[in-house]
Every structure is written in structure tokens, then in C-alpha cells.
Design a protein around this motif. Structure first.
Motif, PDB file in Angstrom:
ATOM      1  N   THR A 127      42.980  30.399  43.769  1.00 54.30           N
ATOM      2  CA  THR A 127      41.872  31.302  44.094  1.00 54.30           C
ATOM      3  C   THR A 127      40.545  30.556  44.182  1.00 54.30           C
ATOM      4  O   THR A 127      39.638  30.987  44.903  1.00 54.30           O
ATOM      5  N   TYR A 186      39.536  50.029  44.063  1.00 50.11           N
ATOM      6  CA  TYR A 186      39.852  48.685  44.540  1.00 50.11           C
ATOM      7  C   TYR A 186      39.220  47.620  43.647  1.00 50.11           C
ATOM      8  O   TYR A 186      38.704  46.597  44.102  1.00 50.11           O
ATOM      9  N   ASP A 187      39.290  47.877  42.347  1.00 52.15           N
ATOM     10  CA  ASP A 187      38.789  46.926  41.361  1.00 52.15           C
ATOM     11  C   ASP A 187      39.980  46.084  40.897  1.00 52.15           C
ATOM     12  O   ASP A 187      40.705  46.457  39.969  1.00 52.15           O
ATOM     13  N   LEU A 188      40.180  44.936  41.552  1.00 53.51           N
ATOM     14  CA  LEU A 188      41.366  44.136  41.277  1.00 53.51           C
ATOM     15  C   LEU A 188      41.361  43.562  39.869  1.00 53.51           C
ATOM     16  O   LEU A 188      42.429  43.404  39.257  1.00 53.51           O
ATOM     17  N   GLU A 189      40.190  43.206  39.347  1.00 50.50           N
ATOM     18  CA  GLU A 189      40.147  42.645  38.003  1.00 50.50           C
ATOM     19  C   GLU A 189      40.641  43.661  36.978  1.00 50.50           C
ATOM     20  O   GLU A 189      41.466  43.342  36.108  1.00 50.50           O
ATOM     21  N   LEU A 231      42.496  46.310  37.647  1.00 54.39           N
ATOM     22  CA  LEU A 231      43.894  46.634  37.945  1.00 54.39           C
ATOM     23  C   LEU A 231      44.834  45.587  37.349  1.00 54.39           C
ATOM     24  O   LEU A 231      45.834  45.935  36.695  1.00 54.39           O
ATOM     25  N   PHE A 232      44.520  44.311  37.552  1.00 56.94           N
ATOM     26  CA  PHE A 232      45.368  43.258  36.999  1.00 56.94           C
ATOM     27  C   PHE A 232      45.247  43.191  35.481  1.00 56.94           C
ATOM     28  O   PHE A 232      46.197  42.756  34.808  1.00 56.94           O
ATOM     29  N   GLY A 256      42.775  51.142  40.775  1.00 55.40           N
ATOM     30  CA  GLY A 256      43.285  51.019  42.135  1.00 55.40           C
ATOM     31  C   GLY A 256      42.517  51.868  43.125  1.00 55.40           C
ATOM     32  O   GLY A 256      42.301  51.454  44.272  1.00 55.40           O
ATOM     33  N   LEU A 298      40.883  38.541  47.688  1.00 54.85           N
ATOM     34  CA  LEU A 298      41.051  39.954  48.029  1.00 54.85           C
ATOM     35  C   LEU A 298      42.449  40.465  47.714  1.00 54.85           C
ATOM     36  O   LEU A 298      42.679  41.678  47.729  1.00 54.85           O
ATOM     37  N   THR A 299      43.368  39.541  47.461  1.00 56.08           N
ATOM     38  CA  THR A 299      44.735  39.938  47.113  1.00 56.08           C
ATOM     39  C   THR A 299      45.053  39.691  45.644  1.00 56.08           C
ATOM     40  O   THR A 299      45.706  40.514  44.998  1.00 56.08           O
ATOM     41  N   VAL A 300      44.601  38.564  45.117  1.00 56.12           N
ATOM     42  CA  VAL A 300      44.833  38.227  43.707  1.00 56.12           C
ATOM     43  C   VAL A 300      43.519  37.735  43.116  1.00 56.12           C
ATOM     44  O   VAL A 300      42.933  36.780  43.632  1.00 56.12           O
ATOM     45  N   PRO A 301      43.029  38.360  42.049  1.00 59.60           N
ATOM     46  CA  PRO A 301      41.773  37.892  41.440  1.00 59.60           C
ATOM     47  C   PRO A 301      42.006  36.636  40.609  1.00 59.60           C
ATOM     48  O   PRO A 301      43.152  36.264  40.303  1.00 59.60           O
TER      49      PRO A 301
END
Length: 282
Positions: A57, A247-250, A252-253, A244, A65-68
Motif C-alpha cells: 500500500t 466506505y470507511d475502509l479503516e 471496516l477492516f 461499509g 481504495l481496496t485495502v487500507p
């Protein structure tokens, strides 16, 4: 009269035996197959994967945009713990998992043992379990909401039902796989039926039961998230759904990481139970 005793020539001196090679110790092979691995290997795999994602990253090999970045996810987890939001969402999830999973696993083991021991129970319950087992449990969530309401009861029921069916299948399969020669040996020594069950059948079936319990607990976590995404104010599933939708990937993960750690802890707990109950295998 002649002497009939034949004169035998003196026996040739026996040659000295050749010196035998040094005796080699024979490795003991009676302990069975006992796989073992260093504890640090699993941790090293996780560290290597996280390091690869962090590097990818940062250099642009992996799109943010796919993996933080894992470092950003860890910071998010730290903020969750510091603000108290982690315990606000984790506490209800643990309670739902504990109640539903315990209920489903307990009833499932009891029914599975009954199917394995009693012919009448096998004839009546195996077709029912075979009909219920392939049904996607998530598809029953709206039905459970209608039956039990949108509160905690429907979530407990979904997790319990999803844990129940795989536990039943694993339990009666484990009972069926117990060595019948051991059972006949116990009967030949005049042991009572209850003693045969408690001393031979259940210990012999315990490895299969615990293996099925691992799968059942993993299914329970999946159903926990599904139940919390429908009508739950707090919980890891509700937290992931909210992250989700934004669209908050941090975040979400971070929620996915919590679920992964929960699965590792449960698997480790089952492993400790195995060491305690299955020490006779060593």
C-alpha cells in the motif's frame, strides 16, 4: 578287539567373531502420529502478511481504495479502544455468541450422542437433521425475526440453530467411528452400559466432537455478524455495516480484524480443551 572309537581330528580353532558395529539406538515408534509445530511459525505468517500489505500500500503496488494500510487499521483499533467504542460493540457481540453458541453446541452434542447410541433416535432424527442441515441459516433470519421479534431472542435463536446442526452431524459421526473392538472388550469384561459409554464411547468420540465444535463456532461468528446487521444498535456486525455504508475502509477492516481475533481466541480455547481432555492420546 579293535577300538571302535573313531579318532576324530582336533576341531579347528574357531575364528574370532568379527567386531560388531556400534549399536544404534532404535527410535521409539509406538507413540503414534503426533504432529507438532513451533508456536512462532503462525505468528511469523501473520507478521509477513501484514508487512507485505503495508509495503504494497505504501509503494502503490496495492491500491489504498481496496485495502487500507495495516498501520491505519491498527490506529483505528487503538482509537476504538481508547474511546470505549470497542467495548460498546464487542460486549453485546460476546454475549450473543456466548448464549447462542453454548445453547446450540450443548443441545447438538446431546442429540448427537443420542443418535449415536439409540437406534430409535437415529431412525427418527437423522432424516430430520439431514433435511435441516443444508438450509442456509442466514435465510431463516427473517423468519426468526417474525417468530421471536427483532430483539435479542431472534439473534440467540439464529446462532443457536446454526451451531446446532453441524454439531449434531459431527457428534453422531464421531460416536459411529469409535472402535467397536474396544466396546466389545469392555462388554466382555462385564462393564455396565453406562460405564462403556462414559469410559470408552465418549472418550473415543471426543476428538471428532471437538473438531466439529471448531466448525460450529466459526459458523456461529458468521451468523452473529449477519444477525447484528439486521436490527442491532450495537455489535461488531452493526459496526461493520455502518463502516461499509460510509466506505470507511479503516473502520471496516478494523471490525474484520476483531472478528478474526475472536475466531483465533475461540480456536485456541478449543485447543486447550483438547489438551485437557485428550491427554490419553499421547
Amino acid at each position: 578287539m579293535t577300538d571302535i572309537t573313531a579318532h576324530t581330528p582336533p576341531r579347528a580353532a574357531a575364528s574370532a567373531p568379527a567386531p560388531s558395529p556400534a549399536a544404534r539406538p532404535v527410535e521409539f515408534r509406538g507413540g503414534g502420529f503426533r504432529p507438532s509445530s513451533p508456536r512462532w511459525v503462525g505468528l511469523a505468517v501473520f507478521v509477513a502478511l501484514i508487512a507485505f500489505l503495508e509495503w504494497g500500500t505504501r509503494v502503490g503496488f496495492i491500491s489504498p481504495l481496496t485495502v487500507p494500510r495495516p498501520s491505519d487499521v491498527f490506529l483505528t483499533l487503538w482509537d476504538l479502544a481508547a474511546s470505549g467504542a470497542l467495548w460498546t460493540n464487542l460486549g453485546p457481540s460476546l454475549m450473543r455468541l456466548l448464549v447462542g453458541g453454548t445453547l446450540g453446541a450443548t443441545v447438538g452434542i446431546a442429540v448427537g450422542v443420542m443418535i449415536g447410541l439409540f437406534s430409535v433416535a437415529r431412525a427418527g432424527l437423522v432424516p430430520l437433521v439431514a433435511a435441516l442441515f443444508p438450509i442456509p441459516k442466514i435465510a431463516l433470519l427473517p423468519l426468526f425475526v417474525i417468530w421471536f421479534g427483532i430483539d435479542e431472542a431472534s439473534k440467540y435463536a439464529l446462532i443457536a440453530f446454526g451451531t446446532f446442526t453441524p454439531t449434531v452431524v459431527a457428534t453422531y459421526g464421531a460416536v459411529d467411528n469409535v472402535d467397536r473392538s474396544l466396546i466389545r472388550m469392555g462388554q466382555s469384561f462385564g462393564l455396565k452400559w453406562t460405564t462403556v459409554v462414559l469410559r470408552i464411547v465418549l472418550p473415543g468420540a471426543m476428538p471428532g466432537i471437538l473438531s466439529g465444535l471448531r466448525v460450529s463456532l466459526a459458523i456461529a461468528i458468521i451468523l452473529l455478524v449477519a444477525a447484528e446487521m439486521l436490527g442491532a444498535e450495537h455489535g461488531i456486525g452493526a459496526y461493520i455495516l455502518q463502516a461499509g455504508s460510509l466506505y470507511d475502509l479503516e473502520r471496516l477492516f478494523a471490525g474484520v480484524t476483531i472478528l478474526s481475533l475472536l475466531g483465533v481466541i475461540l480456536s485456541g480455547a478449543v485447543g486447550m480443551i483438547e489438551k485437557h481432555l485428550l491427554g490419553w492420546r499421547t
